[in-house]
Write an enzyme that holds these catalytic residues in place. Structure first.
Site, PDB file in Angstrom:
ATOM      1  N   ASP A 173       0.781  -1.140   0.104  1.00 55.37           N
ATOM      2  CA  ASP A 173      -0.018   0.074  -0.056  1.00 55.37           C
ATOM      3  C   ASP A 173       0.879   1.336  -0.006  1.00 55.37           C
ATOM      4  OD1 ASP A 173      -2.223  -1.693   0.340  1.00 55.37           O
ATOM      5  OD2 ASP A 173      -1.997  -1.460   2.336  1.00 55.37           O
ATOM      6  N   HIS A 184      -5.335  -3.013   5.749  1.00 58.69           N
ATOM      7  CA  HIS A 184      -5.005  -3.408   4.447  1.00 58.69           C
ATOM      8  C   HIS A 184      -5.917  -4.052   3.580  1.00 58.69           C
ATOM      9  CE1 HIS A 184      -1.802  -4.955   1.472  1.00 58.69           C
ATOM     10  NE2 HIS A 184      -2.242  -5.976   1.757  1.00 58.69           N
TER      11      HIS A 184
END
Length: 308
Positions: A173, A184
């Site tokens: 990310d 996430h």
């Protein structure tokens, strides 16, 4: 990047976690070594001079991966273990990396993987608790928002949970030099653009940039057209900074019932040494965080409920 940072930090000769003797003999296990992430991850770890013993396990294919990477001319020893030799694979291991599970297909979210991957991760964590209870565990298997709590709850059930030694790898990310916090998956991914070069971005450009960071993994899944997910980039993230965002047991939002959170974490000799606060957020980031927290709480509770 984070997992390699963890391995390098925890295995470094200067670290008090291992003696100088054991630092020269750091054993790492990859659970799920035959998969799309596990294979390139095993390759990268074989080239790391701090990994002197590599233990590769999977329900299928791991002995073949071990035979293949053993031809790489580095000094580390490599052994492959088939499905019925999980305990053997974990003997003497100091770091465990878990990329096991099924990958995403187009149209799937990370949370869609829960039903399959939850039981896989639980069973692997139970084996680690039984055979290598003091090992550091780096979880790549999705959905990370739920699999990290599953690992923690499984270890806790066995009486061996150390919150400093369980990490969720969320480096995919991160868009340098932007810190990404939260979780996430989709809306739980919160990029802190105001603390980076992105502070001048606003309006539609800001919305597009945030979406690109939150759903970058989906782009890869779509581009591979059903043939896999972000395997190569996640293998790199799982093998490569000592301060970096990672999903760990955290006090930052514990008062709201959210006891796992991804933020900048500093590694030390015992694992997690310091969890950095988020700092001052912009109004836009505060709004993103408000959207993140309830979703993240549901993901965490789902993992805990599965083990319970």
């Amino acid at each position: 990047m984070f997992a390699r940072s963890a391995i390098r930090t925890l295995a470094a000769p200067s670290s008090r976690l291992f003696s100088s003797s054991s630092a020269r003999h750091t054993k790492v296990a990859v659970l799920g070594a035959g998969g799309g992430i596990g294979q390139p991850l095993s390759l990268l770890l074989k080239t790391d001079p701090l990994v002197t013993s590599l233990s590769l396990y999977d329900i299928r294919g791991a002995p073949g991966v071990a035979a293949d990477v053993s031809h790489i001319d580095t000094a580390s020893e490599v052994n492959g273990y088939a499905a019925d030799h999980l305990d053997d694979a974990l003997q003497g291991v100091e770091v465990v990396v878990i990329p096991a599970g099924v990958p995403r297909k187009p149209g799937m979210t990370r949370d869609d993987l829960f039903n399959t991957n939850a039981s896989i991760v639980r069973d692997l964590a139970a084996a680690v608790a039984r055979v290598a209870p003091t090992a550091c565990i780096l979880v790549i298997s999705n959905p990370v928002n739920s699999t990290v709590p599953i690992v923690a709850a499984t270890l806790e059930k066995a009486g061996v949970f150390n919150p400093k030694r369980v990490f969720g790898v969320t480096t995919l990310d991160v868009t340098p030099p932007v810190t990404v916090v939260g979780g996430h998956s989709g809306a739980t991914i919160v990029p802190l653009l105001s603390s980076s070069n992105g502070k001048s971005v606003s309006g539609e450009a800001y919305e597009k940039l945030v979406h690109r960071i939150q759903f970058g993994g989906d782009e890869v899944v779509k581009a591979k057209d059903g043939a896999g997910s972000a395997t190569l980039s996640m293998a790199y993230a799982g093998a490569k900074g000592v301060t970096t965002p990672t999903f760990v047991k955290s006090p930052l939002f514990a008062d709201q019932g959210i006891d796992f959170f991804s933020s900048n974490v500093e590694l030390g000799p015992e694992g997690v040494e310091k969890i950095h606060p988020l700092g001052e957020l912009s109004a836009q980031e505060t709004k993103l965080l408000e959207a993140c927290l309830p979703e993240l709480k549901k993901n965490i509770e789902k993992g805990k409920a599965f083990v319970a």
